[in-house]
Scaffold this motif. Structure first.
Motif, PDB file in Angstrom:
ATOM      1  N   ASN A 143       0.808  -1.230   0.000  1.00  0.00           N
ATOM      2  CA  ASN A 143       0.000   0.000   0.000  1.00  0.00           C
ATOM      3  C   ASN A 143       0.840   1.278   0.000  1.00  0.00           C
ATOM      4  N   GLY A 144       2.025   1.208  -0.578  1.00  0.00           N
ATOM      5  CA  GLY A 144       2.855   2.406  -0.750  1.00  0.00           C
ATOM      6  C   GLY A 144       3.007   3.224   0.516  1.00  0.00           C
ATOM      7  N   ILE A 148       0.644  -1.021   5.663  1.00  0.00           N
ATOM      8  CA  ILE A 148      -0.413  -1.992   5.979  1.00  0.00           C
ATOM      9  C   ILE A 148      -0.875  -1.714   7.400  1.00  0.00           C
ATOM     10  N   GLN A 149      -2.146  -1.414   7.554  1.00  0.00           N
ATOM     11  CA  GLN A 149      -2.641  -1.147   8.894  1.00  0.00           C
ATOM     12  C   GLN A 149      -4.084  -1.620   9.024  1.00  0.00           C
ATOM     13  N   GLY A 150      -4.613  -1.466  10.228  1.00  0.00           N
ATOM     14  CA  GLY A 150      -6.001  -1.822  10.471  1.00  0.00           C
ATOM     15  C   GLY A 150      -6.256  -3.311  10.446  1.00  0.00           C
ATOM     16  N   PHE A 151      -5.412  -4.081  11.161  1.00  0.00           N
ATOM     17  CA  PHE A 151      -5.679  -5.517  11.280  1.00  0.00           C
ATOM     18  C   PHE A 151      -5.660  -5.892  12.755  1.00  0.00           C
ATOM     19  N   ALA A 241       2.650  -1.708   9.455  1.00  0.00           N
ATOM     20  CA  ALA A 241       3.939  -1.904   8.786  1.00  0.00           C
ATOM     21  C   ALA A 241       4.067  -0.810   7.744  1.00  0.00           C
ATOM     22  N   THR A 242       5.197  -0.119   7.779  1.00  0.00           N
ATOM     23  CA  THR A 242       5.298   1.064   6.938  1.00  0.00           C
ATOM     24  C   THR A 242       6.666   1.202   6.291  1.00  0.00           C
TER      25      THR A 242
END
Lengths: 322, 265
Positions: A143-144, A148-151, A241-242
């Motif tokens: 997701n650039g 990745i978030q919201g899990f 994760a970023t």
């Protein structure tokens, strides 16, 4: 040959009580720490302690300076986050997937980098980690810029709910302590002796018949795998994760932690991570320019304590003893 | 040296070469460091490589031990062509070298230094899950080796704390741990005090009984005392070879050493 003479002097390696006591003290500290500090902060600290300890396995005990460890840290974080969010597996499998990804990355980057030494080794690791950074920037699953978030963290083994802060705390604390024990074991093993020999004198180690490339690669992959474990735990902790996890600044930060704490000592990375994360946390709310204060601290450390905080203390103790 | 292998076993006076080089040549760009060097090293003998500075001794040494790749030529160890092998592989075949600058593992104890050498032949180098205590079964052997070079009572010291001469002795002990068939010593006496030189020369002589020994050395007195076969190099080529009497009587050798002979004594 006076074998008799030799016999009288051979002393078996004594089993030192110090490591066992140190780990016992560490467990005790971890048990009471949440009473005084915000558990999320302590968990973040533990992730970086593990990261720095894994990095030190390579820098301190094999003498290889990698400038690309963010790739393993962030790569594992992405894979773990992806596994939790998209594949919806239990957290232990998500972490294993992250570690596996870090090991594969470690094999690839390591196999290329160990062909060169010193600054060239560092540059190759940096270059390959940057390539991985741009891959993460472009690949659709990361997701650039959003990451990745919201899990959900899910249930460990399908039973223990890691969304409960203290459950998560004990899990991360246990994994960190076990990993530190593992690193301690690797360093103090027959294999660790060969790594030390390579660090001390590589041509000599070759001349004794060791294929040092294989040992270096093995150490590199072990370090990458444990770094991946740290990254996976961090993704689980922050549910996030970023790109920051794979950026070169992350590689720089872990070098700082290890140097400030003391390379080639087991406690060094623990102390170094504590100092750096503690300062970042404190400075974030102080209104002071964070990077300048950290940079200044680093310069003071390099100029005054060249062995790092723990290294200087150990050196002092040794000199006092004899 | 006879080139007829059938004649060799019958001829006890001329021992067979363990290590042979033929037509060894090394060029660095346009510069030829070593040109067409032939060399035979025999079991139980000390082969000294001498020559003025820049003669290519160290290059020959690095070629023999595979730390450099020859541009041309062939190297045979015990009947196996090792020209294309890497240094660790030839070390595993029993050809072990020392270094000009003494090579010890400075931060490790003397005992650990020797044990590192013993670990590989004993298959104890890959276990990352075992305790260091598992290495204690190498102690006896390690202590015997340290005793052989007179360092047994310093086993628990760190190698960094040793004097230069003792570091070299430790290096020999570490090397002997591999029970080498061919031992190559790069200036083993350089930088040593007179007392250490005598001690080391004696040690080298003793060690040479069980292996083929090559040494690069500047100290001509010692070379004369303990060297069996001598090869003199100059500008990368062989100037003379033979025993010390033959070589030192050679007018070309005397000329090559004019001026530098005084320093070497």
């Amino acid at each position: 040959m006076s074998a008799k003479h030799a016999d009288t002097i051979v002393m078996p390696t004594r089993k030192s009580p110090v490591p066992a006591l140190t780990f016992a003290a560490l467990i005790l500290v971890l048990a009471i720490l949440p009473a005084f500090f915000y558990p999320i902060f302590v968990m973040k600290l533990l992730c970086f302690v593990l990261f720095a300890a894994a990095f030190n396995l390579l820098l301190g005990y094999t003498g290889l300076l990698s400038f690309g460890h963010a790739a393993f840290f962030g790569g594992a974080a992405y894979v773990t986050a992806h596994a939790l969010k998209v594949w919806q597996v239990t957290p232990e499998f998500a972490i294993l997937a992250g570690v596996a990804a870090a090991i594969v990355l470690g094999l690839i980057i390591g196999a290329v980098a160990i062909r060169r030494q010193g600054i060239y080794f560092a540059m190759i690791t940096l270059a390959m980690a940057q390539m991985f950074y741009f891959f993460c920037l472009q690949a659709p699953f990361t997701n650039g810029e959003d990451g990745i978030q919201g899990f959900s963290r899910g249930h460990l083994f399908g039973i223990i709910d890691l969304n409960e802060t203290m459950n998560l705390y004990y899990f991360i604390a246990a994994v960190t302590v076990l990993s530190l024990v593992l690193i301690w074991r690797i360093v103090n093993s027959p294999f660790g002796q060969i790594l030390r020999a390579i660090r001390e004198n590589e041509p000599r180690t070759i001349s004794l018949g060791y294929s040092v490339q294989r040992f270096k690669l093995a150490a590199f992959v072990m370090s990458a795998g444990l770094t991946g474990l740290a990254g996976a735990l961090k993704a689980l902790l922050f549910q996030f994760a970023t790109l920051a996890d794979v950026a070169w600044q992350m590689s720089g930060e872990v070098i700082l932690m290890t140097l400030i704490g003391g390379i080639g000592t087991l406690a060094g990375p623990v102390v170094g991570a504590g100092i750096l994360i503690g300062m970042q946390n404190f400075l974030a709310t102080s209104g002071l320019p964070v990077t300048m204060v950290l940079g200044g601290t680093f310069m003071v450390c390099v100029l005054l304590f060249r062995r790092g905080v723990v290294g200087e203390i150990l050196n002092l103790l040794e000199r006092r003893r004899g | 040296m006879t080139n007829n292998p059938a004649a060799a076993p019958a001829d006890a006076g001329a021992p067979r070469a363990v290590l042979s080089a033929r037509g060894l040549t090394k060029r660095f760009g346009p510069f030829t460091a070593v040109n067409n060097v032939d060399l035979d090293v025999c079991h139980g003998r000390i082969h000294a490589l001498i020559g003025p500075n820049g003669a290519g001794k160290s290059t020959v040494f690095n070629l023999l031990t595979k730390f450099l790749k020859p541009t041309e030529g062939r190297i045979v160890l015990d009947g196996t062509d090792i020209t294309a092998m890497d240094p660790a592989s030839v070390a595993r075949m029993g050809m072990v070298r020392s270094f000009q600058i003494s090579a010890t593992f400075g931060d490790m104890t003397l005992l650990d230094n020797v044990r590192v050498a013993l670990q590989r032949p004993n298959n104890m180098s890959r276990q990352f899950w075992r305790s260091l205590i598992s290495l204690d079964r190498l102690n006896r052997q390690a202590m015997e080796l340290l005793d052989r070079v007179g360092l047994a009572d310093m086993a628990q010291l760190r190698a960094n704390n040793l004097s230069y001469g003792r570091k070299r002795a430790l290096e020999i002990a570490t090397t002997l741990a591999l029970e080498p068939r061919v031992l190559l010593l790069d200036e083993p006496l350089a930088g040593m005090g007179q007392e250490d030189v005598e001690h080391m020369a004696k040690l080298i002589k003793t060690v040479s009984r069980d292996c083929a020994l090559v040494m690069v050395e500047h100290n001509l007195k010692v070379v004369g005392d303990i060297g069996d076969d001598i090869t003199v190099l100059q500008r990368g080529e062989i100037l003379a070879r033979g025993d010390y009497a033959t070589v030192s009587a050679d007018p070309r050798v005397r000329e090559a050493y004019m001026g530098s002979e005084d320093d070497s004594h």
